[in-house]
Design a protein around this motif. Structure first.
Motif, short mmCIF file in Angstrom:
data_model
loop_
_atom_site.label_atom_id
_atom_site.label_comp_id
_atom_site.label_asym_id
_atom_site.label_seq_id
_atom_site.Cartn_x
_atom_site.Cartn_y
_atom_site.Cartn_z
N ILE A 144 0.84 -1.21 0.00
CA ILE A 144 0.00 0.00 0.00
C ILE A 144 0.87 1.25 0.00
O ILE A 144 0.60 2.23 -0.71
N ALA A 145 1.96 1.23 0.79
CA ALA A 145 2.87 2.38 0.81
C ALA A 145 3.52 2.58 -0.56
O ALA A 145 3.69 3.71 -1.03
N GLN A 146 3.89 1.48 -1.21
CA GLN A 146 4.48 1.58 -2.55
C GLN A 146 3.51 2.20 -3.55
O GLN A 146 3.90 3.04 -4.38
N GLN A 147 2.25 1.82 -3.49
CA GLN A 147 1.25 2.41 -4.38
C GLN A 147 1.07 3.90 -4.11
O GLN A 147 0.97 4.70 -5.05
N ARG A 148 1.04 4.30 -2.85
CA ARG A 148 0.88 5.72 -2.53
C ARG A 148 2.07 6.54 -3.01
O ARG A 148 1.90 7.65 -3.55
N VAL A 149 3.26 6.00 -2.86
CA VAL A 149 4.45 6.72 -3.33
C VAL A 149 4.44 6.82 -4.84
O VAL A 149 4.81 7.85 -5.43
N THR A 150 4.02 5.76 -5.52
CA THR A 150 3.98 5.78 -6.99
C THR A 150 2.96 6.81 -7.49
O THR A 150 3.21 7.52 -8.47
N VAL A 151 1.81 6.89 -6.82
CA VAL A 151 0.78 7.84 -7.24
C VAL A 151 1.22 9.28 -7.00
O VAL A 151 0.93 10.18 -7.80
N SER A 152 1.92 9.51 -5.91
CA SER A 152 2.35 10.88 -5.61
C SER A 152 3.34 11.43 -6.63
O SER A 152 3.34 12.62 -6.92
N ALA A 153 4.19 10.54 -7.21
CA ALA A 153 5.14 10.93 -8.26
C ALA A 153 6.04 12.08 -7.82
O ALA A 153 6.26 13.05 -8.56
N GLN B 237 10.78 4.54 -2.38
CA GLN B 237 10.21 3.48 -3.21
C GLN B 237 11.20 2.33 -3.42
O GLN B 237 10.83 1.16 -3.36
N ARG B 238 12.47 2.65 -3.61
CA ARG B 238 13.49 1.60 -3.77
C ARG B 238 13.67 0.82 -2.46
O ARG B 238 13.84 -0.42 -2.48
N ALA B 239 13.62 1.51 -1.33
CA ALA B 239 13.75 0.82 -0.05
C ALA B 239 12.58 -0.14 0.19
O ALA B 239 12.77 -1.27 0.69
N ILE B 240 11.38 0.28 -0.17
CA ILE B 240 10.22 -0.60 -0.02
C ILE B 240 10.37 -1.84 -0.89
O ILE B 240 10.05 -2.97 -0.47
N ALA B 241 10.86 -1.67 -2.12
CA ALA B 241 11.07 -2.83 -3.01
C ALA B 241 12.09 -3.80 -2.43
O ALA B 241 11.92 -5.02 -2.50
N ARG B 242 13.17 -3.28 -1.82
CA ARG B 242 14.17 -4.17 -1.21
C ARG B 242 13.58 -4.94 -0.03
O ARG B 242 13.83 -6.15 0.13
N ASP B 243 12.79 -4.27 0.80
CA ASP B 243 12.18 -4.96 1.94
C ASP B 243 11.20 -6.04 1.47
O ASP B 243 11.13 -7.14 2.06
N LEU B 244 10.45 -5.76 0.43
CA LEU B 244 9.52 -6.76 -0.08
C LEU B 244 10.26 -7.98 -0.62
O LEU B 244 9.84 -9.14 -0.40
N ASP B 245 11.36 -7.75 -1.32
CA ASP B 245 12.15 -8.88 -1.83
C ASP B 245 12.74 -9.70 -0.68
O ASP B 245 12.76 -10.95 -0.74
N ARG B 246 13.23 -9.04 0.36
CA ARG B 246 13.81 -9.77 1.48
C ARG B 246 12.75 -10.58 2.24
O ARG B 246 13.00 -11.72 2.65
N ILE B 247 11.55 -10.01 2.39
CA ILE B 247 10.48 -10.74 3.08
C ILE B 247 10.02 -11.93 2.25
O ILE B 247 9.73 -13.02 2.79
N ALA B 248 9.96 -11.75 0.94
CA ALA B 248 9.54 -12.86 0.07
C ALA B 248 10.55 -14.00 0.10
O ALA B 248 10.19 -15.18 -0.04
#
Length: 378
Positions: A159-168, A176-187
């Motif tokens: 949800i945070a990633q979507q909000r950051v993407t929409v805000s542009a 946004q890059r930090a959120i992507a790294r955390d998602l990859d590590r959790i997966a």
């Protein structure tokens, strides 16, 4: 018959003919004059008719011209009226245009002020969004720690990633890059399937009422051996009567005594075996259970599994494993493990004990660090 007085004589020549014959040159002139008069009369008639038609057409034209002139005068009056109205409208428009120009100037000034306000609100909105994302991520981390599942944290990060993407906003790109790294590590990390373990425990709870007890198995064996013993008792008189009949038929043969003795020995041996049974019992209490005690044994086993379930929900893995171990001991002690249902229950309890592992849910450290940087850079 008398002829009239002035009747011409048929035998006499015609007077006109006679006169024509008498004056041939003079008779042509009156005839030409007649034809000329006739032609002039026709021409005059045609001229009169044409003149009448022209006069009538001229009257029509005059009437049309009179109507058109009247219409033209009415249109001219209307045109003058419209012209006056147009002049009035133009004056009103000019006055309104002057007012609008003044208002446009005011609007331009207000627009500049509004743009400044929007920019300030945009900065405040970004700061508010950063604060909301941080609160949501921390709350999701607490939920993940309590439930042992990374799903709440993964949902909050997405949800945070979507909000950051929409805000542009370019300054939020590191977040946004930090959120992507955390998602990859959790997966890539291991997680405990809490929902699956709870479902398996519920299935095991439903099977407890159908598990066979050890004393139930002994009673079934006794019921099986009783008909066999009765059938042996019934066959003994028949076996004894067979040698007697054979003796009556052939009294000289001594073998019927031996067969009768062997039959009697077999009957006595079978009766002795049915009276005494030797069986290894590891838990004597399991054989001496009454129906009421068997009911409470099943209920205690259910309570053990329910305690393990509550401990799993509370993230108390050691307590859950201890309850499952106690439930497994009760199954081995009071229930028949050799049956299919007993084997399935024991196997499920062992698998649940092995699945109860302390799994650490990953933290969203990169996201929290990026949020702190974004909040400090305002």
């Amino acid at each position: 018959m008398t002829l009239p007085e002035h009747a011409p004589n048929p035998t006499s020549p015609h007077p006109a003919t006679a006169s024509h014959q008498a004056h041939p040159a003079g008779s042509r002139m009156p005839q030409a004059w007649v034809w000329t008069s006739l032609a002039l009369g026709i021409a005059a008639t045609i001229a009169i008719i044409s003149a009448a038609m022209l006069w009538q057409r001229l009257n029509n034209i005059q009437q049309q011209l009179a109507l058109q002139s009247a219409d033209s005068r009415g249109q001219a009056v209307e045109a003058r009226t419209l012209a006056r109205q147009a002049e009035d409208v133009s004056r009103d428009t000019a006055s309104r245009m002057s007012v609008m120009e003044a208002r446009v100037g005011e609007v331009a000034l207000q627009r500049g002020q509004l743009e400044e306000l929007v920019q300030s609100l945009s900065r405040n909105r970004d700061d508010t969004m950063v604060g909301d994302i941080e609160s949501a991520v921390r709350f999701a981390m607490q939920q993940s720690q309590l439930s042992g599942s990374p799903d709440p944290l993964v949902s909050a990060l997405k949800i945070a990633q979507q909000r950051v993407t929409v805000s542009a906003q370019p300054r939020l790109a590191p977040l946004q890059r930090a959120i992507a790294r955390d998602l990859d590590r959790i997966a890539a990390s291991k997680s405990l399937d809490t929902a699956g373990l709870l479902a398996r425990m519920d299935d095991l709870l439903r099977q407890i009422d159908d598990l066979p007890l050890q004393n139930d198995v002994l009673d079934k064996n006794a019921r099986r051996t009783a008909p066999a013993r009765n059938r042996g008792n019934q066959s003994a008189p028949a076996a004894a009567s067979a040698p007697a009949e054979a003796a009556t038929d052939d009294s000289a043969s001594p073998s019927w005594w031996l067969s009768a003795l062997s039959t009697a020995w077999g009957v006595v041996h079978e009766e002795a075996r049915s009276l005494v049974r030797v069986r290894r019992i590891d838990y004597p209490d399991a054989v001496l259970l009454s129906p009421t005690q068997a009911f409470f044994v099943r209920e205690n086993l259910k309570l053990r599994i329910l305690n393990a379930r509550m401990a799993l929900l509370g993230r108390q893995m050691n307590a859950s494993r201890n309850d499952l171990a106690a439930a497994a001991d009760a199954v081995h002690k009071y229930f028949d493990i050799s049956s299919r249902r007993g084997q399935q229950a024991a196997q499920q309890l062992n698998q649940l004990q092995q699945a109860m592992q302390d799994v650490e849910v990953p933290r969203a450290n990169d996201t929290l660090a990026a949020l702190a940087t974004a909040a400090a850079g305002r």
